[in-house]
Design a protein around this motif. Sequence first.
Motif, short mmCIF file in Angstrom:
data_model
loop_
_atom_site.label_atom_id
_atom_site.label_comp_id
_atom_site.label_asym_id
_atom_site.label_seq_id
_atom_site.Cartn_x
_atom_site.Cartn_y
_atom_site.Cartn_z
N ALA A 89 20.80 -7.24 -1.11
CA ALA A 89 21.13 -6.03 -0.51
C ALA A 89 19.67 -5.19 -0.24
N THR A 90 19.51 -4.45 0.95
CA THR A 90 18.53 -3.76 1.17
C THR A 90 18.72 -2.36 0.68
N THR A 91 17.72 -1.82 -0.08
CA THR A 91 17.63 -0.44 -0.58
C THR A 91 16.43 0.32 -0.08
N GLU A 92 16.37 1.68 -0.39
CA GLU A 92 15.26 2.43 0.08
C GLU A 92 14.01 2.07 -0.68
N THR A 93 13.99 1.28 -1.98
CA THR A 93 12.96 1.08 -2.75
C THR A 93 12.83 -0.36 -2.79
N GLN A 124 9.07 -5.81 -1.27
CA GLN A 124 9.35 -5.40 0.04
C GLN A 124 10.47 -4.68 0.40
N VAL A 125 10.06 -3.64 1.12
CA VAL A 125 11.23 -2.79 1.73
C VAL A 125 11.73 -3.28 3.11
N LEU A 126 13.04 -3.70 3.26
CA LEU A 126 13.37 -4.05 4.31
C LEU A 126 14.68 -3.36 4.79
N ALA A 127 15.04 -3.42 6.14
CA ALA A 127 16.22 -2.76 6.42
C ALA A 127 17.46 -3.67 6.58
N TYR A 128 17.40 -4.94 7.36
CA TYR A 128 18.30 -5.85 7.25
C TYR A 128 17.79 -7.08 6.82
N VAL A 138 14.15 -4.86 -1.87
CA VAL A 138 15.51 -5.74 -1.73
C VAL A 138 16.04 -6.11 -3.27
N VAL A 139 17.19 -5.95 -3.47
CA VAL A 139 17.70 -6.13 -4.93
C VAL A 139 18.61 -7.34 -4.77
N ARG A 140 18.55 -8.06 -5.95
CA ARG A 140 19.25 -9.29 -5.97
C ARG A 140 20.14 -9.64 -6.98
N SER A 141 21.29 -10.18 -6.76
CA SER A 141 22.29 -10.63 -7.72
C SER A 141 22.63 -11.91 -7.81
N THR A 142 22.84 -12.57 -9.03
CA THR A 142 23.07 -14.02 -9.30
C THR A 142 24.51 -13.89 -9.87
N ASP A 143 25.34 -12.93 -9.81
CA ASP A 143 26.54 -12.87 -10.56
C ASP A 143 27.58 -12.28 -9.68
N GLY A 144 27.57 -12.74 -8.22
CA GLY A 144 28.53 -12.26 -7.42
C GLY A 144 28.22 -10.81 -7.06
N GLY A 145 27.32 -9.96 -7.29
CA GLY A 145 27.34 -8.61 -7.13
C GLY A 145 27.75 -7.92 -8.22
N ARG A 146 27.96 -8.34 -9.51
CA ARG A 146 28.40 -7.53 -10.40
C ARG A 146 27.41 -6.50 -10.96
N THR A 147 26.27 -7.18 -10.83
CA THR A 147 24.76 -6.49 -11.25
C THR A 147 23.87 -6.90 -10.26
N ALA A 168 0.71 -1.17 -0.02
CA ALA A 168 -0.04 -0.07 -0.07
C ALA A 168 0.61 1.37 0.03
N THR A 169 0.53 2.29 -0.68
CA THR A 169 1.37 3.47 -0.93
C THR A 169 1.79 4.21 0.28
N THR A 170 0.79 4.07 1.23
CA THR A 170 1.03 4.94 2.56
C THR A 170 2.28 3.99 3.35
N THR A 171 2.09 2.85 3.44
CA THR A 171 3.10 1.98 3.85
C THR A 171 4.45 2.17 3.41
N THR A 172 4.32 1.97 1.84
CA THR A 172 5.97 1.80 1.23
C THR A 172 6.25 3.22 1.71
N THR A 173 5.64 4.46 1.59
CA THR A 173 6.25 5.81 1.88
C THR A 173 6.77 5.70 3.22
N ALA A 174 6.38 5.23 4.35
CA ALA A 174 6.82 5.48 5.71
C ALA A 174 7.98 4.55 5.65
N LEU A 175 7.81 3.24 5.06
CA LEU A 175 9.27 2.46 5.16
C LEU A 175 10.25 2.89 4.48
N THR A 176 10.15 3.60 3.47
CA THR A 176 11.05 4.10 2.65
C THR A 176 11.87 5.20 3.23
N ALA A 177 11.02 6.00 3.86
CA ALA A 177 11.45 7.31 4.73
C ALA A 177 12.38 7.04 5.67
#
Length: 295
Positions: free
Chosen positions: A188-192, A210-214, A194-203, A11-20
């Motif tokens: 990796a957790t980012t403001e927008t 889902q927005v997560l901190a840790y 969780v991002v995922r890499s399958t090539d050892g973090g090159r991309t 939901a937009t309000t939840t996403t905004t709060a978590l991103t902030a």
Amino acid sequence: MQTHPSGRRMATTTTTALTAALALALTACSSPGPAGTGDESPASLSHVHGLGARGDKLYVATHEGLRTAGADGRPVPVGDRQDDFMGFTVTPSGTFLASGHPAPGSGGPADLGLVASTDSGRSWQEKSLGGEVDFHALDAAPDATVYGYDSANGLLRVSPDGVRWEERAALRALDIAVSPATPGTLLATTETGVVRSTDGGRTFAPAAGQVLAYVSWGAPDALFGVDPSGVLFRGAGGGTSWTRVSTVPGGAPQALTVVDARRLLVATQDGVYESRDAGGRFERRMAVTSGKDGH
């Protein structure tokens, strides 16, 4: 419990709060203050930056060195080193890895680079990058590959041995987690999201969902994440979907470590909590007196 597929927006309000909230944590992470600010004593914990365990013994990385729980639950210093350990992890082989800044008056460069301990934190040796890098997140794969997030430069760095390093993706992140089963896969957790890499973090694939901190990946079937408000999620599909499990007591999180499929450690604003049933229930192991700004 509700499952949140990676491609589905909250939901937009939840996403905004978590991103902030995550943006605030990222800002604090990228602009560290001096170590030893005077708000922590050997009998108290604040500004928890990392958690680990060897057997039943709990280890907490703080602004003033490594702590463990005494018989009465109060923090006890481990060794004599009082450095500001901003990044901390226990490798699958049991070696402790840390990074951050030296204790005031100890001399040496402002950034520790990577330091290692083979005696559970009683003594430390410099491995590499002294005076060059301050890792705010560290993790190690079963094959001994070390992944570190260089917060000052916004870079993921990867090393096969903790000595030789390669610069990989540039990103703005708070935490990283390496798959214990699939080489080269990490999150990796980012403001927008969780991002995922399958090539050892090159991309990394674009963030979605889902927005997560840790995040922490303690076993092939034990991927967990906690959002900026303290809600715990369990990951599936290598981090492509997340299921809400519970809410960790004590408010906003400061660190998360998954020891195995059932044992979790989470530091929040008022304590270091442990779960022995995959996040169903939590028991406070140590009190935290402050640390509202996380990293």
